[in-house]
Structure formats: C-alpha cells, structure tokens
Design an enzyme around this catalytic site. Structure first.
Site, PDB file in Angstrom:
ATOM      1  N   LYS A 107      -1.347  -8.827 -12.988  1.00 32.98           N
ATOM      2  CA  LYS A 107      -2.224  -7.893 -12.267  1.00 32.98           C
ATOM      3  C   LYS A 107      -3.535  -8.517 -11.803  1.00 32.98           C
ATOM      4  O   LYS A 107      -4.152  -8.040 -10.859  1.00 32.98           O
ATOM      5  CB  LYS A 107      -2.551  -6.674 -13.146  1.00 32.98           C
ATOM      6  CG  LYS A 107      -1.380  -5.726 -13.309  1.00 32.98           C
ATOM      7  CD  LYS A 107      -1.747  -4.522 -14.158  1.00 32.98           C
ATOM      8  CE  LYS A 107      -0.588  -3.539 -14.247  1.00 32.98           C
ATOM      9  NZ  LYS A 107      -0.761  -2.551 -15.297  1.00 32.98           N
ATOM     10  N   LYS A 188       9.779  -3.925 -12.942  1.00 28.58           N
ATOM     11  CA  LYS A 188       9.854  -2.711 -13.765  1.00 28.58           C
ATOM     12  C   LYS A 188       9.365  -1.482 -12.993  1.00 28.58           C
ATOM     13  O   LYS A 188       8.526  -1.607 -12.088  1.00 28.58           O
ATOM     14  CB  LYS A 188       9.102  -2.892 -15.079  1.00 28.58           C
ATOM     15  CG  LYS A 188       7.618  -2.744 -14.974  1.00 28.58           C
ATOM     16  CD  LYS A 188       6.969  -2.544 -16.334  1.00 28.58           C
ATOM     17  CE  LYS A 188       5.511  -2.176 -16.067  1.00 28.58           C
ATOM     18  NZ  LYS A 188       4.876  -1.323 -16.979  1.00 28.58           N
ATOM     19  N   LYS A 191       4.183   3.367 -12.961  1.00 28.98           N
ATOM     20  CA  LYS A 191       3.598   4.591 -12.418  1.00 28.98           C
ATOM     21  C   LYS A 191       2.609   4.292 -11.303  1.00 28.98           C
ATOM     22  O   LYS A 191       2.399   5.114 -10.416  1.00 28.98           O
ATOM     23  CB  LYS A 191       2.991   5.483 -13.500  1.00 28.98           C
ATOM     24  CG  LYS A 191       1.983   4.887 -14.430  1.00 28.98           C
ATOM     25  CD  LYS A 191       1.403   5.999 -15.314  1.00 28.98           C
ATOM     26  CE  LYS A 191       1.595   5.748 -16.789  1.00 28.98           C
ATOM     27  NZ  LYS A 191       0.999   4.513 -17.302  1.00 28.98           N
TER      28      LYS A 191
END
Ligand code: AQP
Length: 322
Positions: A107, A188, A191
């Site tokens: 990230k 993956k 959300k």
C-alpha cells in the site's frame, strides 16, 4: 474456548472476504473482545461523514452476529489505552521489522505521500491485542504477519521487562483464509477496492449478488474443477460456495463439472444470497435502533476498559513510567 481478540477496520462496507476469512470465525466467549478498529482507518485518507457512518454500520454487523451477547464488542477509539500502549510499542518496535510488513509494501512502499500511520499501524494492532491477555487472534491470511509481529513484540517486552504480556497466536481457517477479488482472482477481495464488481458486500441485495457472481472473471475452458493455480477464478467461487453451504469443494466440483460456468455461477449465487440475506436483514433492523447499538457499545467499552486499564498500568510500572 481460548480467549480471543480481533478487529475490523471501518474503511468501507464489509465484504464477503471479511466475513469468510475473519468474522465467521469470531466466537462469542465471555473472555473475548471484538473491536471496530476505527483508529486504524485513519492511516489512509478518509471522509469524516463516511467514517462515522462506517463505524456505526460495522458495529451493527458485529452485534448482529451476536458477538455483543456472549463476548464484548466495542469501538477502539472509545478506549484510549490502545493509543497510549501504541506509543510505548512504537518506541520498542524497529524500523527494519516494520519495513518488512507486506501490507505496507503493497500500500505504501516507495510513496512519499502516505501517512506515517500506515507504516506504524501494525504496532497499534499489537497494542489492541496485547491489552486483553488473549491466546488467539482469528484473522484472514493477510493479517498473519501482523500477528507474528505482535508475538515478537510481546516476547521482546517480556524478556526485557518481565512477564507482562500473554503471547498470542494467529488462528487462520484452512479454507477461505484469502477470498479473492471477483474481477482479478490473483488479488484478494478488498473493501477499499474502487471497483464495486470486485467484491460482494454483506449489504448487497439478491440482484447485486447475482450480477456480481455472474460477471465474475473465470478461467479459460468450461470444466468446473478445483485448481487454485490453473483455475483461480473457479476455485475461488468453489471455496466461497463450500464454506457458505457446508458442502465439500469436491462434491460441488463433481456436481457442476460438466454443466458449464453459467449453471455453476447460478448455483454459487443462490448459496451466497441465502447466506447473506439473514445477516443483512438483522443489520438493517439494528440500524433502525441507534440507541440499542449505543447501549451495547457502551457495555462493550466498559468491559474493555476493565481489562485495558490495569494492563496498561502494569506496562507502565514495568518500564519505569510509574
Ligand atoms: N479477502 C479476504 N479474505 C479473507 N479474509 C480477509 N480479510 C480481509 N480481506 C479478506 C480479513 O478480514 C479481517 C478484517 O480486515 P481489516 O478490516 O483489518 O482490513 P484488511 O485486512 O486490510 O482487509 P480489507 O477488508 O481489504 O480492507 P482494506 O481495503 O481497508 O485494506 C482481517 O482479519 C482480515 O485478515
């Protein structure tokens, strides 16, 4: 039953990946604590109104799962000991070990415009867990490394300052530990993925679920078979269907083997709809009664404080702050 702690970030609407990988394995037990880790969501850019809404709906979901009755559900920022212990662990953690965290690498690594919190949040997570003297942390595969860091921190602390922390272990289910994106089965389900078709939300209705599954990326060929390497898209759907229906992956693959992807996906959609609907209805019901949500969260906060306060006191005495 082992005492457990786990948390979920209110970074968006909760996905089927969160449910299968984590929430479904959270057991109500009087010694266990489950938390909406709202301070973790500040490590990425956020909108205040959206965050407020997500904290409430995430809390409603945990309560709808019955976790507020047998165990304790609370919001992280309501218990300031989490932030206080996090600072202490920030001073004991090492740059080198945090640089190895794969979540940070994916990230934030190499970017200058990311928050310092994104780098240090695994130590806030360690604080969340260590305050409650728990033995187990039920999480999805992506959080395993952070629980291992928590173990390292606990062991390092105990060997330097005396036996204060319980050293916890990750509890990761064999099947469904990493539910994959419906648009890219090599990543993956997340959300915060901006593509709404990549993820099934627990708030999705029947039509949305069916549409997302029918358009899920599958693999070349038409045979339904479980082979995560060669057929990651089909294997992901088989795992989801198996976990939610209780039927084995082998039995489902056998039933749909020669029926083509269309019939297979319709079958998976039916299973997902049947699993998600009762949960969605319960959450919707609870959200109509905000006072009840607040009442249960206050109970959870008080129970969490009873554990966290003396634990932090013990830490402060051990390190020489008191
Ligand atoms: N795709 C997944 N499959 C299995 N388990 C998953 N978890 C998350 N995604 C999957 C597990 O859900 C719990 C709560 O996750 P989190 O709120 O801590 O956030 P995360 O791990 O960073 O995953 P998300 O949902 O994708 O959030 P964002 O988009 O904000 O990064 C954890 O136990 C996690 O392992």
């Amino acid at each position: 039953m082992a005492k457990a702690f786990s948390g979920i970030q209110p970074t968006g609407e909760i996905t089927l990946g969160n449910y299968i990988g984590a929430l479904r394995n959270w057991q109500p037990d009087p010694g266990s604590f489950y938390c909406v880790v709202d301070m973790h969501s500040l490590s990425q850019p956020w909108e205040p109104a959206e965050l407020r809404e997500n904290i409430r709906s995430t809390a409603a979901l945990l309560l709808a799962l019955g976790l507020g009755e047998g165990s304790h559900v609370f919001v992280q920022s309501h218990v300031p000991e989490h932030a206080e212990l996090a600072w202490i662990l920030n001073c004991l953690g090492r740059m080198g070990e945090l640089s190895r965290m794969t979540q940070f690498k994916s990230k934030g690594r190499g970017k200058v415009d990311v928050s310092v919190g994104l780098f240090t949040y695994p130590l806030l997570m360690a604080s969340d867990i260590l305050l409650y003297r728990v033995e187990e942390v039920p999480v999805g595969e992506d959080q395993k490394q952070h629980v291992e860091l928590t173990r390292d921190m606990a062991e390092r602390f105990n060997s330097r300052f005396g036996p204060v922390f319980t050293v916890p272990a990750p509890r990761i289910a064999k099947l469904g530990a990493r539910v994959m994106s419906l648009r890219n089965p090599l990543e993956k389900m997340s959300k915060s993925d901006p593509d709404p078709n990549s993820k099934i939300l627990l708030s999705d209705g029947e039509d949305a679920i069916s549409k997302k599954i029918m358009t899920a990326v599958t693999d070349s060929g038409r045979e339904v078979a479980y082979d995560p390497k060669e057929k990651p898209g089909v294997s992901n759907l088989l795992e989801i269907a198996s976990i939610l229906s209780g039927e084995s992956v082998a039995a489902l693959a056998e039933r749909y083997r020669d029926q083509g992807y269309g019939a297979f996906k319709r079958g998976v959609a039916e299973i997902v709809v049947a699993a998600v609907r009762p949960l969605r209805e319960k959450v919707e019901g609870l959200l109509e009664d905000p006072a009840e949500i607040d009442r249960q969260l206050e109970q959870g906060r008080a129970a969490a404080e009873r554990e966290a306060k003396p634990m932090l006191g013990q830490v402060k005495r051990a390190i020489g702050l008191v």
